[in-house]
Design a protein around this motif. Structure first.
Motif: not given
Length: 572
Positions: A233-240, A245-253
């Protein structure tokens, strides 16, 4: 004879009651006297008494000072004896107090002696006691420096001491301080589980937690999953989230790499045996947690997909999620079957939005259009549903009709956004959306004809526009859709029969010749074809730019509808 007299005298003397013990010799002597001697004895006694009297007087006269001193001494002695008697009474009264005081003294002396013995024992064991008192500080230093094995050894030692000496306050106070430090150690270990650590470190931390003994086996598993979830959750909270598009890429990775690692870590640490022991069985805890993570990911995906406005981005996100699902499939978390519905909805919404924008722009340009003849570019008739043509460039003749040019531009943009991610299951639904857009344009032209009063030359231009819509725009849209979905052209072309309003209008209208443009018509068109703004993907350009766009602007991208076959073999 004498012995007999003697015995008789003794018996007589014993019979005289006045004879004291000191007078017995004299009485015995009297009994031995004759009668004559006894008659003389009183006189002799008187003479002796007088003599003694005279001697006493002489002695008293010669030693009167001694008698006076003796009398004074006697008086003083009597006074002192009385004082001594009083003091003795006081002493006797104080004796119980003295006794109790002595008793208290003895008891106090015993306590002091005991304390002295304790102090001597303390002095003898000073170094050992100092080591014991430094255990909490030493344990805290071990925790701060990450020496968890030593810290847990100290904790076990103090627990043993506390069990062996439950009534010693120092040991109990020491145990209380150690328990506080153990709580700090527990918090630090759980915090490490909330960080990016690999399997060996996870094994060590779980081993430390088991040594502490705070959690049972089920609670240990639950705590492990909670901490790892907090890390994810902390990693996902750090995403913009401002860039979907970048958020979903970061989340799926994040889920592709870390969720896979967490599941493998759990299985390696808490390996379920086949003994049937409830202690080693998690009751489906891992499955429930993993399903929660996947469900949460899909909910976030459903929320963010509508914010993506490019078909290429949708296609990339779909590829990423498919790859993620395949990777997680090795641990039993393949969720590819849940993705099509989400992306189909996103594609449908995006295509519908683009078609609505195309219709809206057409309406804006049509309302502001000034009916003046433009230079003839050429007229080409497109065969409806001709999907075999490689070239799907919009016909140049649409340059003569700016509203239709703007509409075709919007349709081409919608097709280009559809092409990278065209679900085959939406073939008929998207065809209906395209037909609805064409019908909207058709109805708009009919309303325009009914609500506007046009002059003769303007009417001829309007009918020419309607004829181009029926004979050029409609077939071109069907062809473009057929390139996105092979065999989809007829789905759009068959709807042409239902749009008979313009066909009847054109059949009953007299054939008029379109007025010839003036020499400076190109310049006039730039100033007279309206200035109402057009909305294209949230951008508001001038209607003049749309009206005078060149062929390159009207042409779909080279990677657009020409690659429509990819949609047939697409990700869905």
């Amino acid at each position: 004879m004498e012995s007999e007299n003697t015995d008789e005298n003794g018996e007589v003397a014993g019979l005289i009651p006045l004879a004291s013990i000191s007078q017995q010799p004299y009485v015995s002597e009297l009994l031995s006297f004759t009668l004559d001697r006894l008659h003389k004895e009183p006189e002799l006694l008187r003479v002796d008494a007088e003599r003694i009297q005279r001697q006493m007087q002489e002695v008293a006269v010669s030693n009167y000072r001694a008698f006076i001193s003796a009398a004074d001494a006697l008086l003083a002695i009597r006074v002192e004896v009385s004082s001594i008697d009083n003091h003795l009474e006081s002493l006797i009264a104080e004796v119980p107090k003295l006794t109790s005081g002595c008793t208290e003294f003895v008891e106090s002396a015993e306590q002091i002696l005991e304390k002295r013995k304790m102090n001597q024992t303390l002095l003898a064991n000073h170094s050992t006691l100092l080591d014991l008192l430094e255990i909490p500080q030493l344990m805290d230093s071990c925790v701060r420096n990450g020496n968890y094995d030593e810290a847990l050894d100290l904790e076990a030692f103090v627990s043993k001491l506390s069990t062996m000496h439950p009534k010693i306050p120092v040991i109990q106070g020491l145990a209380a301080e150690v328990r506080q430090t153990t709580q700090s150690l527990l918090s630090q270990l759980l915090q490490k589980l909330r960080s990016n650590i690999q399997l060996p470190e996870c094994l060590r931390i779980i081993g430390y937690l088991r040594r502490i003994g705070v959690f049972n086996e089920y609670e240990m598993r639950l705590q492990f999953l909670r901490c790892r979830e907090a890390w994810l959750t902390g990693i996902l909270d750090d995403l913009d989230q401002r860039n979907p598009y970048e958020f979903l890429k970061g989340m799926v990775n994040c889920h592709r790499m870390h969720l896979f690692d967490v599941v493998n870590q759990y299985r390696a640490i808490f390996a379920d045996d086949t003994s049937g022991s409830e202690e080693n069985y998690d009751g489906g805890l891992l499955f429930s947690w993993a399903m929660h993570q996947v469900s949460s990911q899909l909910r976030t995906l459903k929320q963010m997909l509508p914010k993506i406005t490019e078909g290429g981005s949708l296609s990339n996100i779909l590829d990423q999620y498919m790859y993620c699902a395949i990777g997680l499939g090795s641990v039993g978390l393949d969720f590819r079957g849940l993705l099509p519905s989400l992306f189909e909805e996103a594609v449908l919404n995006l295509f519908s939005k683009n078609m609505a924008i195309a219709v809206e722009n057409f309406q804006l340009v049509l309302d502001s259009h000034r009916w003046v003849p433009l230079p003839a570019v050429g007229f080409s008739v497109i065969t409806v549903g001709d999907e075999s043509r490689e070239d799907v460039t919009p016909p140049p003749s649409l340059m003569e009709h700016p509203p239709l040019a703007v509409f075709i531009n919007g349709v081409s943009a919608a097709m280009n956004e559809l092409r990278p991610c065209a679900p085959i299951s939406l073939k008929h639904v998207l065809a209906q959306e395209l037909v609805m857009g064409l019908k909207a344009v058709h109805d708009s032209l009919l309303r325009y004809n009914e609500t506007r009063m046009l002059r003769q030359n303007e009417t001829a231009l309007f009918f020419s526009l309607c004829r181009s819509f029926m004979e050029v725009v409609f077939p071109h849209c069907a062809t473009c859709f057929g390139r996105c979905y092979p065999g989809g052209g007829p789905l759009v072309a068959d709807a042409n029969n239902s749009l008979d309003g313009l066909a009847r209008l054109l059949s009953v209208s007299p054939s008029r010749e379109i007025p010839k443009p003036a020499t400076n018509m190109e310049g006039a068109s730039k100033s007279e074809n309206g200035t109402h703004p057009i909305v294209v993907d949230g951008v508001v350009p001038d209607a003049e730019k749309k009206a005078n766009t060149d062929l390159h602007d009207l042409e779909p991208r080279s990677d657009g509808v020409n690659s429509g076959a990819d949609g047939e073999n697409g990700d869905s």
